[in-house]
Design a protein around this motif. Structure first.
Motif, PDB file in Angstrom:
ATOM      1  N   GLU A 408     -36.723  23.950  -7.449  1.00 55.54           N
ATOM      2  CA  GLU A 408     -36.234  24.142  -9.104  1.00 55.54           C
ATOM      3  C   GLU A 408     -37.199  22.889  -9.873  1.00 55.54           C
ATOM      4  OE1 GLU A 408     -31.600  25.630  -9.161  1.00 55.54           O
ATOM      5  OE2 GLU A 408     -32.262  23.151  -9.111  1.00 55.54           O
ATOM      6  N   ARG A 409     -37.890  22.061  -9.690  1.00 52.93           N
ATOM      7  CA  ARG A 409     -38.684  20.991 -10.303  1.00 52.93           C
ATOM      8  C   ARG A 409     -40.034  21.339 -10.091  1.00 52.93           C
ATOM      9  NH1 ARG A 409     -35.929  15.908 -10.702  1.00 52.93           N
ATOM     10  NH2 ARG A 409     -38.064  14.958 -10.584  1.00 52.93           N
ATOM     11  N   ARG A 410     -40.661  21.724  -8.808  1.00 54.48           N
ATOM     12  CA  ARG A 410     -41.718  22.264  -9.078  1.00 54.48           C
ATOM     13  C   ARG A 410     -41.532  23.424  -9.800  1.00 54.48           C
ATOM     14  NH1 ARG A 410     -41.623  20.626  -3.030  1.00 54.48           N
ATOM     15  NH2 ARG A 410     -40.592  22.730  -2.709  1.00 54.48           N
ATOM     16  N   ALA A 417     -40.056  15.487  -5.751  1.00 50.92           N
ATOM     17  CA  ALA A 417     -39.035  14.185  -5.073  1.00 50.92           C
ATOM     18  C   ALA A 417     -38.180  13.596  -6.832  1.00 50.92           C
ATOM     19  CB  ALA A 417     -39.658  12.955  -5.079  1.00 50.92           C
ATOM     20  N   GLY A 418     -36.572  13.794  -6.580  1.00 49.75           N
ATOM     21  CA  GLY A 418     -36.129  13.304  -8.267  1.00 49.75           C
ATOM     22  C   GLY A 418     -35.926  12.402  -8.167  1.00 49.75           C
ATOM     23  N   LYS A 419     -36.112  11.255  -9.431  1.00 48.48           N
ATOM     24  CA  LYS A 419     -35.771   9.679  -9.501  1.00 48.48           C
ATOM     25  C   LYS A 419     -34.665   9.544  -9.910  1.00 48.48           C
ATOM     26  CE  LYS A 419     -38.752   6.021 -10.923  1.00 48.48           C
ATOM     27  NZ  LYS A 419     -40.370   5.958 -11.662  1.00 48.48           N
ATOM     28  N   ILE A 420     -33.773   8.151  -9.356  1.00 42.35           N
ATOM     29  CA  ILE A 420     -32.837   7.424  -9.840  1.00 42.35           C
ATOM     30  C   ILE A 420     -32.970   5.975 -10.485  1.00 42.35           C
ATOM     31  CG2 ILE A 420     -30.145   7.298  -9.783  1.00 42.35           C
ATOM     32  CD1 ILE A 420     -30.260   9.629  -8.255  1.00 42.35           C
ATOM     33  N   LEU A 421     -33.275   5.782 -11.862  1.00 45.23           N
ATOM     34  CA  LEU A 421     -32.929   4.211 -11.800  1.00 45.23           C
ATOM     35  C   LEU A 421     -32.154   4.039 -12.344  1.00 45.23           C
ATOM     36  CD1 LEU A 421     -34.899   2.069 -12.624  1.00 45.23           C
ATOM     37  CD2 LEU A 421     -34.532   2.683 -14.941  1.00 45.23           C
ATOM     38  N   LEU A 422     -31.707   2.290 -11.194  1.00 44.17           N
ATOM     39  CA  LEU A 422     -31.122   1.334 -11.558  1.00 44.17           C
ATOM     40  C   LEU A 422     -31.339   0.253 -12.585  1.00 44.17           C
ATOM     41  CD1 LEU A 422     -28.060   1.607  -8.602  1.00 44.17           C
ATOM     42  CD2 LEU A 422     -27.911   2.412 -10.776  1.00 44.17           C
ATOM     43  N   ARG A 440     -31.981  17.406 -14.643  1.00 44.41           N
ATOM     44  CA  ARG A 440     -31.986  18.985 -15.635  1.00 44.41           C
ATOM     45  C   ARG A 440     -31.782  18.459 -16.884  1.00 44.41           C
ATOM     46  NH1 ARG A 440     -28.888  20.523 -11.325  1.00 44.41           N
ATOM     47  NH2 ARG A 440     -30.182  22.034 -10.899  1.00 44.41           N
ATOM     48  N   GLY A 441     -30.332  17.581 -16.867  1.00 47.89           N
ATOM     49  CA  GLY A 441     -30.136  16.797 -18.187  1.00 47.89           C
ATOM     50  C   GLY A 441     -28.772  17.370 -18.514  1.00 47.89           C
ATOM     51  N   ILE A 442     -27.736  17.365 -19.063  1.00 42.43           N
ATOM     52  CA  ILE A 442     -26.539  18.013 -19.196  1.00 42.43           C
ATOM     53  C   ILE A 442     -26.472  18.768 -20.592  1.00 42.43           C
ATOM     54  CG2 ILE A 442     -23.720  17.186 -20.284  1.00 42.43           C
ATOM     55  CD1 ILE A 442     -24.538  14.251 -20.215  1.00 42.43           C
ATOM     56  N   ASN A 443     -26.014  19.835 -19.763  1.00 39.61           N
ATOM     57  CA  ASN A 443     -25.806  21.359 -20.839  1.00 39.61           C
ATOM     58  C   ASN A 443     -24.996  21.646 -21.566  1.00 39.61           C
ATOM     59  OD1 ASN A 443     -25.345  24.097 -21.767  1.00 39.61           O
ATOM     60  ND2 ASN A 443     -26.419  24.420 -19.381  1.00 39.61           N
ATOM     61  N   ARG A 444     -25.049  20.475 -23.286  1.00 36.35           N
ATOM     62  CA  ARG A 444     -23.854  20.702 -24.306  1.00 36.35           C
ATOM     63  C   ARG A 444     -23.083  21.774 -24.737  1.00 36.35           C
ATOM     64  NH1 ARG A 444     -28.237  17.586 -24.349  1.00 36.35           N
ATOM     65  NH2 ARG A 444     -28.619  16.029 -25.537  1.00 36.35           N
TER      66      ARG A 444
END
Length: 670
Positions: A408-410, A417-422, A440-444
């Motif tokens: 899905e990302r490609r 590779a997905g990225k998570i930042l703390l 993908r963000g939050i589906n409002r």
């Protein structure tokens, strides 16, 4: 005087060792060729095995021995480090924790399953033919070493068991052991806790000299050891001497310095003035409960000092005032010192999530990269402890729902590779902890549909962006289309909300479709003592956290009347909304002739609070609200004043949000 339970001390130190091993494994998983991390993991496993055997955790020692052996092969180059091997040992560390917590439990089935996985990983790591060749001894008969060693007199009292060292030597090959009993005193002079024996061991092994060094690696600096290779010329058979820093039985006399071609190299003990030793001796392990007790005493001292200052203020006795000032200064310094003692870097919190993300990546089949920033930011230890569970839920949610699969990302033009930042940073008496992903963000639309279906909002209700996104923290709320092992039941985000509310913190959500989401937690730096601004509203006194105060202005009756209906003040070419706290608290009193506006802020948002009088700064010992007042969002706690009265502590975040909401309503009406 009470002494700590040795088993409790072992469990604490074993937990630290396992954290170090786990951190080394995760670093190694990123760079499989990192020799330093391989050595660090091996040393950690070796120490854990030896300590476990010493304190009677035989199952732990036996299980850890297999993991240590696997990494010994990696260390010696027999097999390479692989991701499967690292994953197998990571799984084994979880089982080691179980063996420590429940040493007498039925762990055989789990142990055998994990060891089978470990053997498979080791077997798959290298070429069997190459392994056989590398394991074949260079000399069929091996090399014979003569070891003469003695431990310090207090070795047994300190928990060092020489029989364990001898057993490890026996594991290396055929050996003959003889004990020197000549230094044992008469019975009347014998101390049962002292060690009087020394040993001579003839060891034939094909493992090499480094294996012998590994046996004594953790006692080398406190013992006397001589190693010589049997059958060599005198020039090449020089003994190894390790000087003891603790009195020990007489040792073999020192030999001259070895020639350059000698096979045995002298190893001296580190000097007494070694800065590393000096630094370690300055650290003292203190139970957290004692820090909490000390914090309570400091809080009571601050309250007593406040009473003394009030008495001195109305007294004409200059000596009393001088003593009061000294006590105030000393109590302030003690408070500041105590606060520093309780502060710990968020690195302790962030470090836990490396393993969590590693496991989630395997479980979800995604490639996930964890990035941390601001790990040196310090927060009160009690806050750190209570933040662990909320962050676990947020990270799991980001990994499971936020990040897309590699395909899905490609397809969306993103890296696979997905990225998570703390990240963590301090801001005006708060620490801001941010969890950000590039998913993908939050589906409002889905959030609104779910909220309407659940009756949380009316159909077609007008909500701001933040109000809509905050719905994800409602109990039982979830937009997941299917429930997984990780998330989807709508429980985790509710836990996050309740915990952050209990910490008097706030949550801010930002999400962009296709770009990811960012959740920021604003938490007070401490839950114990703060500097506050004491104010009067009507006949009541209240405390505003001083870290949130920007400035104070005067609001005359004329200005107050002119602002009726719009509640704005002009502050350096900008309009700042303000709240009349007398009306909010319904005091039923008339305003003072010259009211004051205290401008407070959280981040970029500002609001003014109209009060009758500013009394002054106040060292505020925070007391929790009762269960009866738990839902009163305007106040975050209470404190005891010097005269024995009670002042409520205003919840700055709630008041700023109320002020901004009032501003939005006024702008919409205008």
């Amino acid at each position: 005087m009470s002494f700590p339970d040795p088993i409790t001390v072992f469990r604490t130190e074993a937990a630290e060792l396992l954290e170090q091993v786990e951190s080394g494994l995760l670093d190694l998983n990123v760079n499989l060729g990192d020799k330093e991390q391989v050595d660090a993991v091996f040393r950690g496993l070796h120490t854990l095995k030896g300590s476990g055997a010493m304190f009677g955790f035989e199952a732990l020692a036996a299980f850890t021995h297999h993991c240590e052996t696997a990494f010994d092969q990696v260390r010696k180059g027999i097999v390479p480090a692989t991701h499967d091997l690292v994953t197998a040992v990571l799984g084994a560390t979880d089982h080691m924790r179980a063996l420590i917590e429940v040493p007498g439990g039925d762990h055989d089935a789990v142990s055998e399953m994990l060891l089978a996985r470990l053997r498979t990983a080791v077997a798959a790591a290298g070429d069997p033919a190459a392994q056989v060749a590398s394991q074949a001894p260079a000399k069929p008969q091996g090399t014979t070493y003569r070891l003469t060693f003695s431990l310090p007199m207090n070795a047994m009292a300190n928990g060092n068991n020489p029989l364990g060292l001898i057993d490890e030597l026996r594991d290396l090959g055929e050996c003959t052991v003889s004990a020197d009993r000549s230094t044992i005193p008469a019975l009347d002079d014998l101390n049962p806790t002292d060690l009087y024996l020394s040993w001579t061991v003839d060891l034939t092994t094909d493992k090499g000299r480094s294996a012998i060094d590994d046996v004594f690696i953790f006692v080398m600096d406190e013992m006397q050891l001589t190693v010589e290779v049997m059958g060599e010329t005198p020039a090449s058979a020089q003994p190894v001497h390790v000087a003891s820093a603790v009195p020990a039985p007489p040792a073999v006399p020192s030999s001259p310095a070895p020639a350059p071609e000698a096979t045995a190299v002298a190893r001296a003990a580190p000097p007494a003035a070694d800065p590393k030793q000096a630094k370690s001796s300055e650290n003292v392990r203190v139970p957290a409960e004692r820090l909490d007790e000390l914090m309570d005493r400091v809080g009571e001292l601050v309250i007593a000092q406040s009473r003394l200052s009030q008495l001195a203020g109305v007294s004409g006795d200059l000596m009393l005032r001088a003593v009061s000032e000294d006590v105030e200064r000393l109590s302030g310094e003690l408070r500041d010192t105590m606060m520093v003692l309780r502060m710990v870097p968020v690195a302790q919190l962030f470090g836990r999530f490396r393993r969590l993300v590693h496991d989630l990546a395997i479980e979800t089949g995604k490639t996930i990269e964890l990035v941390t920033e601001g790990e040196s930011t310090e927060v009160d230890k009690s806050v750190i402890e209570r933040l662990a569970d909320p962050l676990v839920h947020l990270v799991r949610n980001s990994c499971d729902h936020g990040l897309e699969t590699g395909e899905e990302r490609r397809a969306a033009g993103k890296p696979a590779a997905g990225k998570i930042l703390l990240s963590a940073r301090q801001q005006a008496g708060e620490v801001i902890i941010t969890i950000k992903d590039d998913g993908r963000g939050i589906n409002r639309d889905r959030v609104r549909a779910k909220a309407e279906a659940s009756g949380l909002i009316a159909p077609n209700a007008v909500l701001s962006e933040q109000e809509l996104l905050q719905l994800i923290f409602q109990p039982g709320f979830s937009t997941a289309q299917q429930v997984t092992n990780l998330s989807g039941r709508g429980v985790g985000m509710d836990v996050v909300k309740r915990t952050i509310d209990a910490l008097r913190g706030t949550i801010n959500v930002v999400s962009k479709t296709g770009e990811g989401s960012e959740i920021s937690l604003a938490i007070p730096l401490t839950l114990a003592i703060i500097d506050g601004l004491l104010v009067r509203i009507g006949s009541g006194r209240y405390v505003i956290p001083l870290s949130a105060v920007e400035e104070c202005l005067e609001l005359s009756i004329d200005d107050d009347m002119r602002s009726r209906g719009r509640s704005f003040i002009s502050l350096r070419d900008s309009l700042v909304p303000f709240i009349r706290l007398r009306e909010l608290f319904r005091t039923g009193t008339t305003p003072d002739p010259f009211q004051k506006v205290v401008v407070i802020s959280t981040g970029a948002e500002r609001v003014g609070l109209v009060v009758d009088q500013i009394i002054g700064d106040h060292q505020t010992v925070i007391k929790g609200m009762s269960k009866l007042h738990h839902d009163v969002a305007t106040f975050s706690g209470a404190t005891i004043l010097g005269d024995g009265g009670v002042a409520l502590i205003l919840d700055v975040a709630h008041l700023v949000a109320a002020g901004q909401q009032q501003e939005a309503q006024l702008r919409a009406a205008g």
